[in-house]
Design a protein around this motif. Sequence first.
Motif, PDB file in Angstrom:
ATOM      1  N   PRO A  63       0.816  -1.224   0.000  1.00 31.18           N
ATOM      2  CA  PRO A  63       0.000   0.000   0.000  1.00 31.18           C
ATOM      3  C   PRO A  63       0.846   1.269   0.000  1.00 31.18           C
ATOM      4  CG  PRO A  63      -0.232  -1.180   2.080  1.00 31.18           C
ATOM      5  CD  PRO A  63       0.564  -2.048   1.173  1.00 31.18           C
ATOM      6  N   ASP A  64       2.018   1.215   0.634  1.00 33.89           N
ATOM      7  CA  ASP A  64       2.905   2.381   0.605  1.00 33.89           C
ATOM      8  C   ASP A  64       3.470   2.585  -0.799  1.00 33.89           C
ATOM      9  OD1 ASP A  64       4.316  -0.049   1.005  1.00 33.89           O
ATOM     10  OD2 ASP A  64       6.070   1.024   1.757  1.00 33.89           O
ATOM     11  N   GLY A  65       3.738   1.489  -1.511  1.00 32.68           N
ATOM     12  CA  GLY A  65       4.194   1.576  -2.896  1.00 32.68           C
ATOM     13  C   GLY A  65       3.116   2.155  -3.791  1.00 32.68           C
ATOM     14  N   LYS A  66       1.879   1.737  -3.552  1.00 33.94           N
ATOM     15  CA  LYS A  66       0.757   2.278  -4.323  1.00 33.94           C
ATOM     16  C   LYS A  66       0.650   3.784  -4.093  1.00 33.94           C
ATOM     17  CE  LYS A  66      -4.243   2.275  -4.765  1.00 33.94           C
ATOM     18  NZ  LYS A  66      -5.505   1.829  -4.233  1.00 33.94           N
ATOM     19  N   GLN A  67       0.748   4.209  -2.835  1.00 36.90           N
ATOM     20  CA  GLN A  67       0.652   5.635  -2.518  1.00 36.90           C
ATOM     21  C   GLN A  67       1.786   6.410  -3.178  1.00 36.90           C
ATOM     22  OE1 GLN A  67      -1.814   7.258  -1.068  1.00 36.90           O
ATOM     23  NE2 GLN A  67      -0.739   9.166  -1.424  1.00 36.90           N
ATOM     24  N   GLU A  68       2.987   5.857  -3.114  1.00 39.07           N
ATOM     25  CA  GLU A  68       4.139   6.509  -3.749  1.00 39.07           C
ATOM     26  C   GLU A  68       3.931   6.608  -5.263  1.00 39.07           C
ATOM     27  OE1 GLU A  68       8.976   5.914  -4.061  1.00 39.07           O
ATOM     28  OE2 GLU A  68       7.854   4.777  -2.562  1.00 39.07           O
ATOM     29  N   MET A  69       3.400   5.546  -5.856  1.00 40.12           N
ATOM     30  CA  MET A  69       3.137   5.550  -7.299  1.00 40.12           C
ATOM     31  C   MET A  69       2.084   6.594  -7.641  1.00 40.12           C
ATOM     32  SD  MET A  69       3.858   4.476 -10.306  1.00 40.12           S
ATOM     33  CE  MET A  69       4.958   3.128  -9.932  1.00 40.12           C
ATOM     34  N   MET A  70       1.028   6.701  -6.850  1.00 38.44           N
ATOM     35  CA  MET A  70      -0.015   7.693  -7.116  1.00 38.44           C
ATOM     36  C   MET A  70       0.550   9.116  -7.028  1.00 38.44           C
ATOM     37  SD  MET A  70      -2.661   5.953  -7.927  1.00 38.44           S
ATOM     38  CE  MET A  70      -1.640   4.624  -8.530  1.00 38.44           C
ATOM     39  N   GLU A  71       1.428   9.356  -6.075  1.00 41.13           N
ATOM     40  CA  GLU A  71       2.056  10.675  -5.944  1.00 41.13           C
ATOM     41  C   GLU A  71       2.960  10.954  -7.148  1.00 41.13           C
ATOM     42  OE1 GLU A  71       3.962  10.630  -2.124  1.00 41.13           O
ATOM     43  OE2 GLU A  71       2.043  10.469  -1.075  1.00 41.13           O
ATOM     44  N   MET A  72       3.685   9.927  -7.597  1.00 41.91           N
ATOM     45  CA  MET A  72       4.555  10.070  -8.759  1.00 41.91           C
ATOM     46  C   MET A  72       3.736  10.364 -10.012  1.00 41.91           C
ATOM     47  SD  MET A  72       7.413   7.333 -10.130  1.00 41.91           S
ATOM     48  CE  MET A  72       7.592   6.704  -8.494  1.00 41.91           C
ATOM     49  N   ILE A  73       2.638   9.661 -10.181  1.00 41.54           N
ATOM     50  CA  ILE A  73       1.762   9.877 -11.333  1.00 41.54           C
ATOM     51  C   ILE A  73       1.194  11.288 -11.303  1.00 41.54           C
ATOM     52  CG2 ILE A  73      -0.454   9.195 -12.368  1.00 41.54           C
ATOM     53  CD1 ILE A  73       0.293   6.268 -11.565  1.00 41.54           C
ATOM     54  N   LYS A  74       0.787  11.740 -10.117  1.00 40.04           N
ATOM     55  CA  LYS A  74       0.256  13.094  -9.976  1.00 40.04           C
ATOM     56  C   LYS A  74       1.313  14.124 -10.357  1.00 40.04           C
ATOM     57  CE  LYS A  74      -1.731  16.263  -6.620  1.00 40.04           C
ATOM     58  NZ  LYS A  74      -1.934  16.558  -5.207  1.00 40.04           N
ATOM     59  N   LYS A  75       2.532  13.916  -9.907  1.00 42.08           N
ATOM     60  CA  LYS A  75       3.632  14.825 -10.222  1.00 42.08           C
ATOM     61  C   LYS A  75       3.872  14.872 -11.732  1.00 42.08           C
ATOM     62  CE  LYS A  75       8.638  15.270  -9.701  1.00 42.08           C
ATOM     63  NZ  LYS A  75       9.837  14.636  -9.134  1.00 42.08           N
ATOM     64  N   ILE A  76       3.911  13.715 -12.371  1.00 40.69           N
ATOM     65  CA  ILE A  76       4.142  13.652 -13.811  1.00 40.69           C
ATOM     66  C   ILE A  76       3.013  14.350 -14.558  1.00 40.69           C
ATOM     67  CG2 ILE A  76       4.277  12.092 -15.808  1.00 40.69           C
ATOM     68  CD1 ILE A  76       5.786  10.129 -13.881  1.00 40.69           C
ATOM     69  N   LYS A  77       1.779  14.117 -14.150  1.00 35.41           N
ATOM     70  CA  LYS A  77       0.642  14.773 -14.801  1.00 35.41           C
ATOM     71  C   LYS A  77       0.709  16.286 -14.644  1.00 35.41           C
ATOM     72  CE  LYS A  77      -2.651  10.991 -14.805  1.00 35.41           C
ATOM     73  NZ  LYS A  77      -3.983  10.553 -14.439  1.00 35.41           N
ATOM     74  N   GLU A  78       1.082  16.747 -13.465  1.00 30.53           N
ATOM     75  CA  GLU A  78       1.198  18.192 -13.240  1.00 30.53           C
ATOM     76  C   GLU A  78       2.306  18.800 -14.096  1.00 30.53           C
ATOM     77  OE1 GLU A  78       1.724  18.461  -9.011  1.00 30.53           O
ATOM     78  OE2 GLU A  78      -0.426  18.252  -8.608  1.00 30.53           O
ATOM     79  N   LEU A  79       3.450  18.117 -14.165  1.00 34.45           N
ATOM     80  CA  LEU A  79       4.549  18.600 -14.993  1.00 34.45           C
ATOM     81  C   LEU A  79       4.161  18.592 -16.473  1.00 34.45           C
ATOM     82  CD1 LEU A  79       7.591  16.862 -13.254  1.00 34.45           C
ATOM     83  CD2 LEU A  79       7.096  19.320 -13.301  1.00 34.45           C
ATOM     84  N   ASN A  80       3.406  17.576 -16.887  1.00 34.67           N
ATOM     85  CA  ASN A  80       2.958  17.495 -18.271  1.00 34.67           C
ATOM     86  C   ASN A  80       2.000  18.637 -18.595  1.00 34.67           C
ATOM     87  OD1 ASN A  80       0.541  16.103 -20.151  1.00 34.67           O
ATOM     88  ND2 ASN A  80       2.637  15.900 -20.918  1.00 34.67           N
ATOM     89  N   GLU A  81       1.087  18.925 -17.692  1.00 30.90           N
ATOM     90  CA  GLU A  81       0.133  20.012 -17.906  1.00 30.90           C
ATOM     91  C   GLU A  81       0.883  21.345 -17.987  1.00 30.90           C
ATOM     92  OE1 GLU A  81      -3.303  21.874 -18.801  1.00 30.90           O
ATOM     93  OE2 GLU A  81      -3.006  19.708 -18.666  1.00 30.90           O
ATOM     94  N   LYS A  82       1.847  21.538 -17.118  1.00 27.27           N
ATOM     95  CA  LYS A  82       2.662  22.752 -17.137  1.00 27.27           C
ATOM     96  C   LYS A  82       3.409  22.855 -18.472  1.00 27.27           C
ATOM     97  CE  LYS A  82       6.495  24.852 -14.636  1.00 27.27           C
ATOM     98  NZ  LYS A  82       7.468  24.673 -13.548  1.00 27.27           N
ATOM     99  N   GLN A  83       3.947  21.739 -18.940  1.00 26.08           N
ATOM    100  CA  GLN A  83       4.656  21.704 -20.221  1.00 26.08           C
ATOM    101  C   GLN A  83       3.729  22.070 -21.372  1.00 26.08           C
ATOM    102  OE1 GLN A  83       7.604  21.543 -21.311  1.00 26.08           O
ATOM    103  NE2 GLN A  83       7.578  20.667 -23.326  1.00 26.08           N
ATOM    104  N   ARG A  84       2.520  21.530 -21.380  1.00 22.72           N
ATOM    105  CA  ARG A  84       1.566  21.838 -22.440  1.00 22.72           C
ATOM    106  C   ARG A  84       1.170  23.310 -22.438  1.00 22.72           C
ATOM    107  NH1 ARG A  84      -3.201  17.702 -22.636  1.00 22.72           N
ATOM    108  NH2 ARG A  84      -2.397  16.547 -20.886  1.00 22.72           N
TER     109      ARG A  84
END
Length: 85
Positions: free
Chosen positions: A57-78
């Motif tokens: 579950p901690d890995g899942k949480q870390e993955m969700m945070e990583m995905i959120k970060k990538i999505k935010e960076l992608n939106e900023k890039q766009r």
Amino acid sequence: MAYDMEQKIEALVEKYTELLVGESDETLQREVKSWIIYSFIAKQMPPLVKHWNQLYPDGKQEMMEMIKKIKELNEKQRLQQKTDE
């Protein structure tokens, strides 16, 4: 995997990361690579990812945070690309 092929795959991940989030340092490349693998497996074998999420579950949480970060960076890039046009 042959060393030459590994280098080519790393170059692909580096460029993909740069295009996706606007920069491509080693940390971002590792995060994007983890996101790619997780997303692919989630689509191909959802029960496996569900099982992994329950085991780690901690890995899942870390993955969700990583995905959120990538999505935010992608939106900023766009948005940056739109303002540059």
